[in-house]
Design a protein around this motif. Structure first.
Motif, mmCIF file in Angstrom:
data_model
loop_
_atom_site.group_PDB
_atom_site.id
_atom_site.type_symbol
_atom_site.label_atom_id
_atom_site.label_comp_id
_atom_site.label_asym_id
_atom_site.label_seq_id
_atom_site.Cartn_x
_atom_site.Cartn_y
_atom_site.Cartn_z
ATOM 1 N N LEU A 1 15.445 52.503 53.683
ATOM 2 C CA LEU A 1 16.685 52.164 54.370
ATOM 3 C C LEU A 1 17.739 53.237 54.119
ATOM 4 N N ASN A 2 18.283 53.746 55.199
ATOM 5 C CA ASN A 2 19.463 54.599 55.099
ATOM 6 C C ASN A 2 20.637 53.776 55.606
ATOM 7 N N ALA A 3 21.626 53.576 54.773
ATOM 8 C CA ALA A 3 22.716 52.674 55.146
ATOM 9 C C ALA A 3 24.063 53.353 54.967
ATOM 10 N N GLU A 4 25.037 52.922 55.788
ATOM 11 C CA GLU A 4 26.359 53.546 55.767
ATOM 12 C C GLU A 4 27.395 52.648 55.087
ATOM 13 N N LEU A 5 26.938 51.644 54.352
ATOM 14 C CA LEU A 5 27.864 50.685 53.732
ATOM 15 C C LEU A 5 28.627 51.316 52.564
ATOM 16 N N ASN A 6 29.887 50.963 52.486
ATOM 17 C CA ASN A 6 30.759 51.519 51.462
ATOM 18 C C ASN A 6 31.548 50.388 50.785
ATOM 19 N N ASP A 7 31.849 50.545 49.517
ATOM 20 C CA ASP A 7 32.659 49.534 48.817
ATOM 21 C C ASP A 7 34.100 49.591 49.333
ATOM 22 N N PHE A 8 34.752 48.448 49.375
ATOM 23 C CA PHE A 8 36.149 48.433 49.840
ATOM 24 C C PHE A 8 36.910 47.273 49.194
ATOM 25 N N VAL A 9 38.239 47.369 49.294
ATOM 26 C CA VAL A 9 39.112 46.375 48.649
ATOM 27 C C VAL A 9 39.390 45.231 49.629
ATOM 28 N N ILE A 10 39.411 44.020 49.107
ATOM 29 C CA ILE A 10 39.768 42.858 49.935
ATOM 30 C C ILE A 10 41.051 42.221 49.383
ATOM 31 N N GLN A 11 41.755 41.495 50.251
ATOM 32 C CA GLN A 11 42.950 40.763 49.796
ATOM 33 C C GLN A 11 42.703 39.271 49.978
ATOM 34 N N ARG A 12 43.003 38.512 48.940
ATOM 35 C CA ARG A 12 42.850 37.054 49.032
ATOM 36 C C ARG A 12 43.837 36.500 50.054
ATOM 37 N N ASP A 13 43.524 35.302 50.571
ATOM 38 C CA ASP A 13 44.297 34.777 51.694
ATOM 39 C C ASP A 13 45.715 34.354 51.319
ATOM 40 N N PHE A 14 45.916 33.935 50.083
ATOM 41 C CA PHE A 14 47.270 33.571 49.661
ATOM 42 C C PHE A 14 47.426 33.808 48.161
ATOM 43 N N ASP A 15 48.675 33.902 47.753
ATOM 44 C CA ASP A 15 48.997 34.065 46.333
ATOM 45 C C ASP A 15 49.423 32.698 45.817
ATOM 46 N N ILE A 16 48.717 32.207 44.827
ATOM 47 C CA ILE A 16 48.980 30.850 44.318
ATOM 48 C C ILE A 16 50.409 30.727 43.763
ATOM 49 N N LYS A 17 51.013 31.861 43.412
ATOM 50 C CA LYS A 17 52.373 31.816 42.851
ATOM 51 C C LYS A 17 53.431 31.605 43.949
ATOM 52 N N ASP A 18 53.039 31.825 45.190
ATOM 53 C CA ASP A 18 53.973 31.649 46.303
ATOM 54 C C ASP A 18 54.009 30.163 46.694
ATOM 55 N N SER A 19 54.813 29.425 45.927
ATOM 56 C CA SER A 19 54.814 27.972 46.038
ATOM 57 C C SER A 19 55.174 27.478 47.447
ATOM 58 N N LYS A 20 56.145 28.155 48.081
ATOM 59 C CA LYS A 20 56.574 27.710 49.417
ATOM 60 C C LYS A 20 55.449 27.874 50.428
ATOM 61 N N HIS A 21 54.745 28.986 50.313
ATOM 62 C CA HIS A 21 53.631 29.234 51.236
ATOM 63 C C HIS A 21 52.521 28.191 51.039
ATOM 64 N N ILE A 22 52.264 27.873 49.776
ATOM 65 C CA ILE A 22 51.215 26.885 49.478
ATOM 66 C C ILE A 22 51.618 25.521 50.069
ATOM 67 N N VAL B 1 29.303 42.044 48.966
ATOM 68 C CA VAL B 1 29.575 40.900 48.085
ATOM 69 C C VAL B 1 30.823 41.202 47.266
ATOM 70 N N PHE B 2 31.738 40.225 47.182
ATOM 71 C CA PHE B 2 32.919 40.436 46.328
ATOM 72 C C PHE B 2 33.037 39.342 45.281
ATOM 73 N N GLY B 3 33.665 39.709 44.192
ATOM 74 C CA GLY B 3 33.891 38.759 43.099
ATOM 75 C C GLY B 3 35.354 38.742 42.718
ATOM 76 N N GLY B 4 35.628 38.484 41.460
ATOM 77 C CA GLY B 4 37.003 38.325 40.981
ATOM 78 C C GLY B 4 37.830 39.590 41.020
ATOM 79 N N ASP B 5 37.178 40.759 41.055
ATOM 80 C CA ASP B 5 37.955 42.007 41.027
ATOM 81 C C ASP B 5 38.404 42.449 42.420
ATOM 82 N N ASN B 6 38.118 41.621 43.433
ATOM 83 C CA ASN B 6 38.572 41.878 44.817
ATOM 84 C C ASN B 6 38.035 43.179 45.409
#
Lengths: 493, 158
Positions: free
Chosen positions: A232-253, A456-461
């Motif tokens: 397999l020759n693949a062009e996949l690269n690692d990248f950064v993801i952003q979670r959908d919300f920040d739990i500290k943003d109480s109003k948004h929650i 695949v992503f984990g806790g380090d985003n």
């Protein structure tokens, strides 16, 4: 009496002032009546409208959702090519000559006939030059017939959920079906699949990755037919993801929570736990929403009344409407995601409930979380009783780079089989007979149900390019780096 | 005189051991695919070699352009050396556009100096894929009896 121009102008100015004052009065009344703040006005945008209630056209329809998870082509010599169902035009076509179209015509024209055949007959057909549509989720055959034809045939009651549908160039007037109870059927078509035969020839000569069944690499000690790429020759690269919300943003929650409790939000109890989670509770726990630190929202509701169970398709419409109310497949930042039905089951709770698990794709590859699915919806007694959402935002342009050679899939297993065995043992995923076997490599290899690649992503985003080894009907997955086979993580449901 | 005898014995042992080793297959190498003395009806061939030790191998495919009694091996490909970094690994490769005939997959186990110490073979015959589909033709009975049988089974169990 004739007025002079000065009086005329004064009159007009007075009229304008009265109109402005009247309008201001109405607006002020609205402010006080609906409790609207200036912040609400500032944050108002078209995006906000689409996020909360998505347009019907942006939502997946049943016919777009219930498509094969992948489609494989066999050249008739043991070599296969594997595609996403949207990469090849042989399932449902505009000209009505795809596999689903021929089946629909057979039902509508009253020609449909399903005959139970043996596994050997089925495998013999698959081993010829053929197409196989593979389903990772359990769509009941009767519901599938309802979706594609005017009325499902009587025989559809006795066939389980679709696991595979095959077309063989050796028998062009039939389709062959494998259900989730490992029963096999030969289905009569009303006309030969000439277009499908062309598809087989066309795709088997394409210059793409070639797959072979796992036992071709590992020998007769293994009886696993899972398809594995040679190289397999693949062009996949690692990248950064952003979670959908920040739990500290109480109003948004709070705003997110209002979507679940709507008019009864004033009676909802809010608990902020030390772990960072925010829990919303209504009616002594009858409805609970948990907003977690990892950007997931989990909603549970006790079913009320006895509305009777729905068919899988009917339940899908209930789930779809609920997803729509929660913003559809848009992230909070407004990014539109590419969903696909990853898993699902009818009667998962043994009382007629339906479960739908959606994944998301980055380009044409799955983007998986090591801990949650993008959306899980459970429908029981006509109501959504469970909903979990884990969305992330990302830039697709960062997800690819120049193509390079991935570690051979077979060597990923060979390198990591001890690790895989240990994880299986720790999580009690091995049977007693398997534990007694000395050859752990064979045990680990024999149990693999799918070997694919994606992110695949984990806790380090960070979403990492990975080999994805699937076991136990997706209840257990292991992830290894695509290019060097290093262990990345695993997930047990 | 003693020195000369010892030297002769050593040389004899060295030559003999090399000859024996050169002719014998590597116990840590298994040519999984194609299995030895099999016939394949395909224009492509999957080669899978199991290597049960950290070592270097060189895999090649040869076609016999001569006869069984007087073979003339022509190399179809010889790969660069493949080094197994684990105690278990596989060398895999797909050979395409293979014409019918008799072939031999040869795996040389390479010493650190680049010379082979073992040679493992697997012979395979490639035949043209003719009428393979007809052999697997499905003749659905279309019989009501079979349907009724399935129906009864689903009602009353097997």
């Amino acid at each position: 009496m004739k007025r002079n121009p000065g009086e005329k102008l004064t009159g007009r100015i007075k009229t304008v002032i009265i109109a402005v004052l009247s309008l201001s009065m109405v607006l002020l009344l609205c402010f006080f009546w609906f409790n609207i703040s200036m912040k609400d006005i500032q944050s108002f945008s078209i995006d906000n409208l689409t996020r909360v209630q998505v347009n019907e056209s942006d939502m997946l329809s049943a016919s777009e959702t219930f498509v094969p998870s992948r489609i494989s082509f066999n050249a008739g010599n043991g070599a296969y090519r594997v595609f996403n169902s949207d990469e090849v035009n042989c399932w449902a076509t505009e000209d009505k000559n795809g596999m689903a179209d021929l089946l629909a015509a057979s039902i509508d024209e009253g020609v449909f006939f399903a005959e139970e055949i043996t596994m050997k007959q089925y495998e013999d057909m698959k081993n010829t030059a053929s197409i196989t549509a593979i389903f990772d989720y359990g769509l009941p055959f009767k519901d599938f017939c309802s979706l594609i034809a005017e009325k499902p045939p009587q025989e559809s009651d006795y066939i389980g959920a679709i696991a595979e549908v095959s077309f063989s160039t050796a028998s062009t007037t039939n389709l062959f079906l494998k259900d989730n109870q490992n029963k096999y059927y030969g289905i009569t078509l009303s006309k030969p699949g000439e277009y499908l035969s062309q598809c087989v020839n066309e795709h088997n000569t394409k210059n793409t990755v070639t797959y072979f069944p796992m036992d071709s690499y590992l020998g007769e000690a293994i009886s696993n037919k899972t398809l594995v790429p040679v190289e397999l020759n693949a062009e996949l690269n690692d990248f950064v993801i952003q979670r959908d919300f920040d739990i500290k943003d109480s109003k948004h929650i709070d705003e997110l929570a209002k979507r679940f409790f709507s008019e009864s939000f004033d009676f909802v109890r809010k608990i902020e736990e030390e772990s960072g989670k925010t829990v919303y509770m209504y009616g002594y726990g009858r409805r609970i929403l948990i907003a977690d630190v990892d950007g997931t929202l989990e909603y549970k509701m006790q079913a009320q009344g006895d509305a009777g169970s729905l068919s899988y398709l009917q339940a899908f419409e209930v789930a779809r409407a609920f997803i729509n109310r929660q913003g559809g497949f848009f992230t909070e930042s407004g990014q539109e995601l590419k969903p696909y039905l990853k898993d699902g089951e009818y009667n998962f709770d043994k009382s007629g409930g339906s479960r739908f698990v959606f994944g998301i794709k980055c380009g044409k590859y799955p983007l998986l979380s090591a801990s949650s699915d993008a959306i899980v919806v459970e429908v029981s007694k006509g109501q959504v009783t469970y909903f979990k959402k884990c969305f992330v935002s990302f830039s697709e342009s960062n997800a690819t780079r120049e193509s390079r050679q991935a570690m051979s899939a077979i060597n990923v297993i060979a390198k990591n089989y001890k690790e895989i065995y240990n994880v299986m043992e720790q999580n009690m995923l091995l049977g007693e007979d398997e534990k007694k076997k000395a050859d752990r490599f064979s045990v680990v290899s024999d149990k693999i149900e799918n070997m694919s690649y994606g992110y695949v992503f984990g806790g380090d985003n960070i979403a990492r390019s990975a080999w994805i080894l699937t076991y136990d009907k997706q209840d257990f997955q292991m992830y290894f780096s695509l290019y060097d086979g290093e262990f990345l993580g695993y997930r047990v449901n | 005189m003693k020195k000369l005898v010892a030297l002769v014995v050593m040389l004899a042992m060295l030559l003999l051991s090399t000859t024996v080793a050169f002719a014998s297959p590597d116990p840590n190498i298994t040519i999984v695919n194609p299995a030895n003395s099999t016939t394949v009806t395909s224009g492509s061939l999957l080669i899978s070699v199991k290597i049960a030790k950290k070592q270097t191998v060189r895999v090649s495919l040869h076609k016999n352009n001569g006869t069984d009694s007087n073979p003339a091996w022509q190399a179809i490909f010889t790969n660069a050396s493949f080094t197994s970094k684990n105690n278990l690994s596989f060398y895999t490769r797909k050979a395409e556009n293979i014409s019918p005939g008799k072939y031999r997959v040869k795996v040389d186990t390479i010493r650190s100096d680049g010379n082979p110490i073992y040679v493992t073979y697997s012979n395979v015959t490639i035949k043209e894929n003719v009428e393979a589909d007809d052999k697997a033709a499905y003749n659905g009975t279309g019989g009501t009896a079979t349907f009724l049988q399935s129906l009864l089974k689903s009602i009353f169990g097997n």
